[in-house]
Scaffold this active site. Sequence first.
Site, PDB file in Angstrom:
ATOM      1  N   LYS A 178      31.621  54.187 -44.652  1.00 43.47           N
ATOM      2  CA  LYS A 178      32.701  53.221 -44.412  1.00 43.47           C
ATOM      3  C   LYS A 178      33.245  53.276 -42.947  1.00 43.47           C
ATOM      4  O   LYS A 178      34.298  54.238 -42.925  1.00 43.47           O
ATOM      5  CB  LYS A 178      34.050  53.690 -45.593  1.00 43.47           C
ATOM      6  CG  LYS A 178      33.316  53.417 -46.979  1.00 43.47           C
ATOM      7  CD  LYS A 178      33.074  52.255 -47.407  1.00 43.47           C
ATOM      8  CE  LYS A 178      32.638  52.324 -48.922  1.00 43.47           C
ATOM      9  NZ  LYS A 178      31.839  51.017 -49.541  1.00 43.47           N
ATOM     10  N   HIS A 216      21.690  61.834 -37.142  1.00 43.33           N
ATOM     11  CA  HIS A 216      20.426  61.768 -37.774  1.00 43.33           C
ATOM     12  C   HIS A 216      19.337  60.848 -36.885  1.00 43.33           C
ATOM     13  O   HIS A 216      18.124  60.872 -37.023  1.00 43.33           O
ATOM     14  CB  HIS A 216      20.293  61.300 -39.360  1.00 43.33           C
ATOM     15  CG  HIS A 216      20.949  62.160 -40.089  1.00 43.33           C
ATOM     16  ND1 HIS A 216      20.502  63.425 -40.379  1.00 43.33           N
ATOM     17  CD2 HIS A 216      21.883  62.004 -41.412  1.00 43.33           C
ATOM     18  CE1 HIS A 216      21.378  63.884 -41.268  1.00 43.33           C
ATOM     19  NE2 HIS A 216      22.036  63.356 -41.909  1.00 43.33           N
ATOM     20  N   ASP A 259      28.677  69.152 -40.818  1.00 44.31           N
ATOM     21  CA  ASP A 259      28.351  68.072 -41.649  1.00 44.31           C
ATOM     22  C   ASP A 259      27.511  68.905 -42.646  1.00 44.31           C
ATOM     23  O   ASP A 259      26.874  69.751 -42.581  1.00 44.31           O
ATOM     24  CB  ASP A 259      27.653  67.059 -41.048  1.00 44.31           C
ATOM     25  CG  ASP A 259      27.510  65.668 -41.959  1.00 44.31           C
ATOM     26  OD1 ASP A 259      27.855  64.687 -41.579  1.00 44.31           O
ATOM     27  OD2 ASP A 259      26.683  65.907 -42.828  1.00 44.31           O
ATOM     28  N   HIS A 267      24.966  67.783 -44.058  1.00 49.30           N
ATOM     29  CA  HIS A 267      23.806  67.493 -43.839  1.00 49.30           C
ATOM     30  C   HIS A 267      23.180  68.228 -42.753  1.00 49.30           C
ATOM     31  O   HIS A 267      23.861  68.567 -41.560  1.00 49.30           O
ATOM     32  CB  HIS A 267      23.344  65.950 -43.882  1.00 49.30           C
ATOM     33  CG  HIS A 267      23.752  65.166 -44.910  1.00 49.30           C
ATOM     34  ND1 HIS A 267      24.844  64.616 -45.149  1.00 49.30           N
ATOM     35  CD2 HIS A 267      23.054  64.748 -46.086  1.00 49.30           C
ATOM     36  CE1 HIS A 267      25.033  64.047 -46.343  1.00 49.30           C
ATOM     37  NE2 HIS A 267      23.861  64.251 -46.940  1.00 49.30           N
ATOM     38  N   ASP A 326      31.580  65.405 -45.111  1.00 46.31           N
ATOM     39  CA  ASP A 326      31.175  65.476 -46.248  1.00 46.31           C
ATOM     40  C   ASP A 326      30.825  66.957 -46.725  1.00 46.31           C
ATOM     41  O   ASP A 326      30.479  67.107 -47.991  1.00 46.31           O
ATOM     42  CB  ASP A 326      29.871  64.774 -46.403  1.00 46.31           C
ATOM     43  CG  ASP A 326      29.002  65.000 -45.292  1.00 46.31           C
ATOM     44  OD1 ASP A 326      29.314  66.059 -44.355  1.00 46.31           O
ATOM     45  OD2 ASP A 326      27.825  64.448 -44.877  1.00 46.31           O
TER      46      ASP A 326
HETATM   47  C1  TV7 Z   1      25.911  61.675 -41.031  1.00 48.67           C
HETATM   48  N1  TV7 Z   1      22.277  60.016 -49.715  1.00 48.67           N
HETATM   49  C2  TV7 Z   1      24.589  61.053 -42.964  1.00 48.67           C
HETATM   50  C3  TV7 Z   1      23.955  61.437 -44.737  1.00 48.67           C
HETATM   51  C4  TV7 Z   1      22.826  60.412 -45.005  1.00 48.67           C
HETATM   52  C5  TV7 Z   1      22.194  60.635 -46.396  1.00 48.67           C
HETATM   53  C6  TV7 Z   1      21.339  59.256 -49.029  1.00 48.67           C
HETATM   54  C7  TV7 Z   1      22.498  57.951 -50.103  1.00 48.67           C
HETATM   55  C8  TV7 Z   1      23.028  56.602 -50.531  1.00 48.67           C
HETATM   56  C9  TV7 Z   1      22.463  55.536 -49.941  1.00 48.67           C
HETATM   57  C10 TV7 Z   1      22.945  54.122 -50.137  1.00 48.67           C
HETATM   58  C11 TV7 Z   1      23.793  54.038 -51.458  1.00 48.67           C
HETATM   59  C12 TV7 Z   1      23.927  56.330 -51.718  1.00 48.67           C
HETATM   60  C13 TV7 Z   1      24.789  57.277 -53.581  1.00 48.67           C
HETATM   61  C14 TV7 Z   1      23.044  59.067 -50.352  1.00 48.67           C
HETATM   62  C15 TV7 Z   1      16.075  59.310 -49.978  1.00 48.67           C
HETATM   63  C16 TV7 Z   1      16.613  58.292 -50.144  1.00 48.67           C
HETATM   64  C17 TV7 Z   1      17.627  58.203 -51.346  1.00 48.67           C
HETATM   65  C18 TV7 Z   1      19.077  54.779 -50.848  1.00 48.67           C
HETATM   66  C19 TV7 Z   1      19.918  54.382 -52.074  1.00 48.67           C
HETATM   67  N2  TV7 Z   1      24.196  55.190 -52.150  1.00 48.67           N
HETATM   68  C20 TV7 Z   1      25.340  62.118 -42.304  1.00 48.67           C
HETATM   69  C21 TV7 Z   1      21.106  59.926 -46.575  1.00 48.67           C
HETATM   70  C22 TV7 Z   1      20.527  59.899 -47.816  1.00 48.67           C
HETATM   71  C23 TV7 Z   1      22.746  52.869 -49.583  1.00 48.67           C
HETATM   72  N3  TV7 Z   1      19.344  59.478 -48.196  1.00 48.67           N
HETATM   73  O1  TV7 Z   1      24.693  63.394 -42.252  1.00 48.67           O
HETATM   74  C24 TV7 Z   1      23.165  51.850 -49.912  1.00 48.67           C
HETATM   75  O2  TV7 Z   1      24.146  57.397 -52.562  1.00 48.67           O
HETATM   76  O3  TV7 Z   1      18.715  60.703 -49.604  1.00 48.67           O
HETATM   77  C25 TV7 Z   1      18.343  59.915 -49.033  1.00 48.67           C
HETATM   78  C26 TV7 Z   1      17.083  59.002 -48.924  1.00 48.67           C
HETATM   79  C27 TV7 Z   1      16.012  56.920 -50.323  1.00 48.67           C
HETATM   80  C28 TV7 Z   1      17.059  55.791 -49.866  1.00 48.67           C
HETATM   81  N4  TV7 Z   1      18.014  55.653 -51.427  1.00 48.67           N
HETATM   82  C29 TV7 Z   1      18.594  57.082 -51.241  1.00 48.67           C
HETATM   83  O4  TV7 Z   1      26.501  62.355 -43.396  1.00 48.67           O
HETATM   84  C30 TV7 Z   1      26.548  60.574 -41.348  1.00 48.67           C
HETATM   85  N5  TV7 Z   1      21.597  58.025 -49.146  1.00 48.67           N
HETATM   86  C31 TV7 Z   1      24.190  52.733 -51.696  1.00 48.67           C
HETATM   87  C32 TV7 Z   1      24.086  51.492 -51.259  1.00 48.67           C
HETATM   88 ZN    ZN Z   2      26.412  64.394 -43.754  1.00 49.21          ZN
HETATM   89 CA    CA Z   3      25.419  70.400 -40.741  1.00 51.85          CA
END
Ligand code: TV7
Ligand code: ZN
Ligand code: CA
Length: 376
Positions: free
Chosen positions: A26, A136, A171, A173, A259
């Site tokens: 957000k 990332h 962070d 992550h 986070d």
């Molecule tokens: C720096 N976790 C970024 C951290 C990036 C995390 C992930 C989501 C997520 C995405 C959404 C969503 C979500 C409730 C949470 C393997 C996947 C699983 C997408 C649903 N709700 C930082 C990235 C991480 C998008 N991605 O370090 C749209 O959670 O785990 C994953 C990848 C495939 C894609 N799906 C999740 O903090 C700024 N994503 C709701 C709507």
């Molecule tokens: Zn993060």
């Molecule tokens: Ca970190």
Amino acid sequence: MSKRRVTYYYDPDVGAFTYGLSHPMKPQRMRITHELLTAYDMLPKMHVLRAKRATAETMTRFHTDEYVHFLSKVTPENAQQLTYQGTRFLVGEDNPAFDGVFEFCSISAGGSIAAAQRLMNGQTDIAINWAGGLHHAKKREASGFCYINDIVLAILEMLRTVPRVLYIDIDCHHGDGVEEAFYTTDRVMTCSFHKFGEYFPGTGTLDDRGRGKGRGYALNVPLKDGITDEAYKSVFQPVIDKILEVFQPSAIVLQCGADSLSGDKLGCLNLTMQGHASCVQYIRTKNIPLLLLGGGGYTVKNVARTWTYETACALGIENDIDLNLPWNEYFEWFGPRYRLEVPESNMEDMNIRDGSLDRIRETALRYLSELRPAPS
Ligand code: TV7
Ligand code: ZN
Ligand code: CA
């Protein structure tokens, strides 16, 4: 608490971008932080600047021409078409082609680059860009909510002036994009603290330490769920001290991803606002030019609280501010307590019970002691 010259970069347009209603990232959190800074009357105590937007050409100092060109053209309407004509630059729901995505990136990166320049000119002691910290993003693709790696661009800017830059990432992550960019150089040391194990992006073990000339200049501190302030500090401070001793950086970039706070929507650690901010306070005492960046943080009101408090830490006025929140445009968000605080929860600290944190601290310190001291 001695004073520092602080420059805070803020673009009033940044809060209007949206990744999509259900997306956890957000951009509005920067606007709410700015509101709190205003309500606390901190703006007159620092230089408040709006940076020039980063151009596509500037972004290609790290990213490929093809990827930057794609980002500058992509819209929600043409994303499918553009993607299937060529390579896949955006993957899945994490990195949607939202309206204004390129402009958002140019604000985020523009702030971090301008901040780096101002530090290098000696015009400020601490520079802040809460819209940055998107760790990332890769050379040729978006990843984990990040499109353009403002951190890599800022560090490249600093390396024009100084020999060595230290990057620290609190962070939740792993800071994989920054680590990868500087994996083979001894001019940038990267150090990430993060949750590891069945967690995005899946990289960042203790044994990932850099390659070639960069061997030993990447350091990872993998954590388990529920780490508290005290345990975090017990690894953060000795590791940072050892790095400063062996690496002697000319500047420090601290990614303050929020986070890692207790109660974060996507995080799983248990830091309080004070515990998170004590990382900022500790680095600040070292008196080295410092760039503070944002990053993750998905429980928006806690992100705003913490980055507000950390701005106060940068100014050295954290003991003077009233922890009862002043009235502001978003006041009702901060109920029921209306306090500048993020308390810890009662979750178990999985790092303590099996002694894993002690082993990780010892190993990290041993790896650092094996480094040859930096050439002066
Ligand atoms: C720096 N976790 C970024 C951290 C990036 C995390 C992930 C989501 C997520 C995405 C959404 C969503 C979500 C409730 C949470 C393997 C996947 C699983 C997408 C649903 N709700 C930082 C990235 C991480 C998008 N991605 O370090 C749209 O959670 O785990 C994953 C990848 C495939 C894609 N799906 C999740 O903090 C700024 N994503 C709701 C709507
Ligand atoms: Zn993060
Ligand atoms: Ca970190």
